[in-house]
Design a protein around this motif. Structure first.
Motif, PDB file in Angstrom:
ATOM      1  N   HIS A  54       0.814  -1.212   0.000  1.00  0.00           N
ATOM      2  CA  HIS A  54       0.000   0.000   0.000  1.00  0.00           C
ATOM      3  C   HIS A  54       0.848   1.263   0.000  1.00  0.00           C
ATOM      4  CE1 HIS A  54      -4.017  -1.818   0.537  1.00  0.00           C
ATOM      5  NE2 HIS A  54      -3.360  -2.755   1.205  1.00  0.00           N
ATOM      6  N   GLN A  77       2.004  -8.900  -7.816  1.00  0.00           N
ATOM      7  CA  GLN A  77       1.047  -9.844  -7.242  1.00  0.00           C
ATOM      8  C   GLN A  77       0.726  -9.483  -5.793  1.00  0.00           C
ATOM      9  OE1 GLN A  77       2.008 -13.974  -8.130  1.00  0.00           O
ATOM     10  NE2 GLN A  77       2.771 -13.389 -10.151  1.00  0.00           N
ATOM     11  N   ILE A  79       0.666  -6.375  -4.676  1.00  0.00           N
ATOM     12  CA  ILE A  79      -0.246  -5.233  -4.813  1.00  0.00           C
ATOM     13  C   ILE A  79      -1.666  -5.726  -5.042  1.00  0.00           C
ATOM     14  CG2 ILE A  79      -0.859  -3.359  -6.403  1.00  0.00           C
ATOM     15  CD1 ILE A  79       2.185  -2.827  -6.662  1.00  0.00           C
ATOM     16  N   ALA A  80      -1.806  -6.766  -5.884  1.00  0.00           N
ATOM     17  CA  ALA A  80      -3.129  -7.337  -6.152  1.00  0.00           C
ATOM     18  C   ALA A  80      -3.678  -8.031  -4.918  1.00  0.00           C
ATOM     19  CB  ALA A  80      -3.038  -8.313  -7.320  1.00  0.00           C
ATOM     20  N   ARG A  81      -2.862  -8.870  -4.291  1.00  0.00           N
ATOM     21  CA  ARG A  81      -3.313  -9.656  -3.139  1.00  0.00           C
ATOM     22  C   ARG A  81      -3.741  -8.771  -1.974  1.00  0.00           C
ATOM     23  NH1 ARG A  81      -1.281 -11.531   1.636  1.00  0.00           N
ATOM     24  NH2 ARG A  81      -1.847 -13.647   2.289  1.00  0.00           N
ATOM     25  N   GLY A  83      -4.947  -5.819  -2.131  1.00  0.00           N
ATOM     26  CA  GLY A  83      -6.093  -4.976  -2.455  1.00  0.00           C
ATOM     27  C   GLY A  83      -5.767  -3.495  -2.563  1.00  0.00           C
ATOM     28  N   THR A  85      -5.829  -0.064  -4.036  1.00  0.00           N
ATOM     29  CA  THR A  85      -6.826   0.519  -4.943  1.00  0.00           C
ATOM     30  C   THR A  85      -6.328   1.776  -5.655  1.00  0.00           C
ATOM     31  OG1 THR A  85      -7.793   1.743  -3.084  1.00  0.00           O
ATOM     32  CG2 THR A  85      -8.768  -0.402  -3.632  1.00  0.00           C
ATOM     33  N   ASP A 111      -5.637 -10.773 -10.834  1.00  0.00           N
ATOM     34  CA  ASP A 111      -5.008  -9.568 -11.364  1.00  0.00           C
ATOM     35  C   ASP A 111      -5.597  -8.301 -10.739  1.00  0.00           C
ATOM     36  OD1 ASP A 111      -3.293  -8.075 -12.862  1.00  0.00           O
ATOM     37  OD2 ASP A 111      -3.996  -8.783 -14.809  1.00  0.00           O
ATOM     38  N   THR A 112      -4.945  -7.188 -11.044  1.00  0.00           N
ATOM     39  CA  THR A 112      -5.352  -5.886 -10.527  1.00  0.00           C
ATOM     40  C   THR A 112      -5.259  -4.848 -11.626  1.00  0.00           C
ATOM     41  OG1 THR A 112      -4.762  -4.107  -8.986  1.00  0.00           O
ATOM     42  CG2 THR A 112      -2.976  -5.520  -9.727  1.00  0.00           C
ATOM     43  N   ASP A 113      -6.147  -3.873 -11.609  1.00  0.00           N
ATOM     44  CA  ASP A 113      -6.056  -2.772 -12.568  1.00  0.00           C
ATOM     45  C   ASP A 113      -5.382  -1.558 -11.938  1.00  0.00           C
ATOM     46  OD1 ASP A 113      -8.002  -1.877 -10.854  1.00  0.00           O
ATOM     47  OD2 ASP A 113      -9.575  -1.675 -12.381  1.00  0.00           O
ATOM     48  N   ALA A 114      -4.780  -1.749 -10.762  1.00  0.00           N
ATOM     49  CA  ALA A 114      -4.054  -0.642 -10.129  1.00  0.00           C
ATOM     50  C   ALA A 114      -2.794  -0.289 -10.891  1.00  0.00           C
ATOM     51  CB  ALA A 114      -3.713  -0.989  -8.682  1.00  0.00           C
TER      52      ALA A 114
END
Length: 310
Positions: A54, A77, A79-81, A83, A85, A111-114
């Motif tokens: 974060h 990964q 960052i995705a795990r 959460g 934002t 995956d994440t769109d961050a």
């Protein structure tokens, strides 16, 4: 309270050692968290240093040699795990976009769109940033496409209480004066910011890794409050440095001196050197003309940015 410090996550070059992890550098700059060159093992080093996913707002990749990027899959990964934002902008050489894509999706994960990719092209590139911290890049002289980075705080003003009081400027009016550049005093007179404040130079941090001596390295380092630069070899291995497109400690010191950098952090050491040889690197950089403070980085060091220049 704002924090401005460099957290060193790894200091080795191509081969990690029992005492030196692959590259990894985390810059805390007020509300910004800039992760530079996450090499293999960066995720674990972040845990040891108390840096969370974060905390990361931006990732800067200088180039796609493994010691500078093999930790990227784990960081993304994480960052995705966890959460995350908020957007995490990730700059890298556009010529290595295929490597970025492979690392970005190196294994199966939610995956994440961050992550917001920022491929860089040309000799000089702007990486955007926020109003309070601008990021730019310049192409360096290495065996593959490689960029150095410069993070610059805009120049500002230091308010002078005695001069504010003399002109009757108090409370919210002082804030408006700083924001707008002028206010109306209680006696009806227009008061300009320069009457009650002095200019304050914004702080600059530069990262210069994996390059032969070149003009771009010096330009990135120009006037930097903190220059983080490779010193892969000592002077005795100058031929190796030239063959592989790296800097020696004297060359790093010479770049810092010519650029007028304020403080110097040496890193990215060949595995041939033990940590006990750190004084040798500092001495060679100083002998090349750099007279400011020199830190020979060790894993998990924390280097506070020098006080702001007036």
């Amino acid at each position: 309270m704002s924090v401005r410090e460099l957290v060193v996550l790894g200091t080795s070059s191509a081969v990690p050692t029992p005492r030196r992890n692959h590259n990894g550098y985390f810059l805390r700059f007020d509300g910004h968290g800039v992760l530079v060159d996450p090499g293999e093992g960066t995720q674990l080093q972040m845990r040891r240093a108390g840096v969370s996913a974060h905390d990361i707002t931006r990732i800067l990749i200088t180039h796609f040699h493994g010691d500078h990027c093999l930790g990227l899959p784990g960081v993304i990964q994480r960052i995705a795990r966890d959460g995350v934002t908020h957007p995490v902008y990730c700059a890298y050489p556009a010529q290595g976009a295929h490597y970025f894509d492979r690392l970005r999706h190196a294994s199966a994960f939610g995956d994440t769109d961050a992550i917001r990719p920022q491929p860089l092209c040309g000799e000089a590139a702007a990486c955007g940033g926020d109003a309070d911290l601008q990021v730019s890049a310049r192409a360096l002289d290495h065996s593959i496409a490689c960029y150095g980075y410069r993070l610059a705080e805009p120049d500002g003003w230091t308010m002078l209480p005695d001069l504010l009081a003399r002109r009757g400027i108090t409370g919210p009016d002082a804030g408006r004066l700083k924001t707008r550049g002028h206010v109306t005093a209680p006696d009806g007179r227009r008061v300009e910011l320069a009457e009650c404040a002095r200019p304050r130079r914004g702080q600059v941090v530069a990262f210069v890794f994996d390059t032969a001596p070149c003009a771009a390295a010096e330009e990135l380092a120009r006037g930097a409050d903190l220059l983080v630069i490779e010193a892969t070899y000592t002077a005795s291995e100058a031929a190796l440095a030239a063959a592989y497109g790296h800097l020696t400690a004297p060359q790093a010191g010479a770049i810092a001196a010519a650029a007028g950098a304020k403080a110097l952090v040496l890193t990215h050491f060949s595995e041939r050197y033990e940590p006990a040889e750190a004084p040798r690197f500092a001495a060679e950089a100083a002998a090349a003309g750099f007279t400011g403070p020199i830190t020979v980085a060790a894993d998990l060091d924390r280097v506070t940015l020098p006080p702001r220049r007036r």
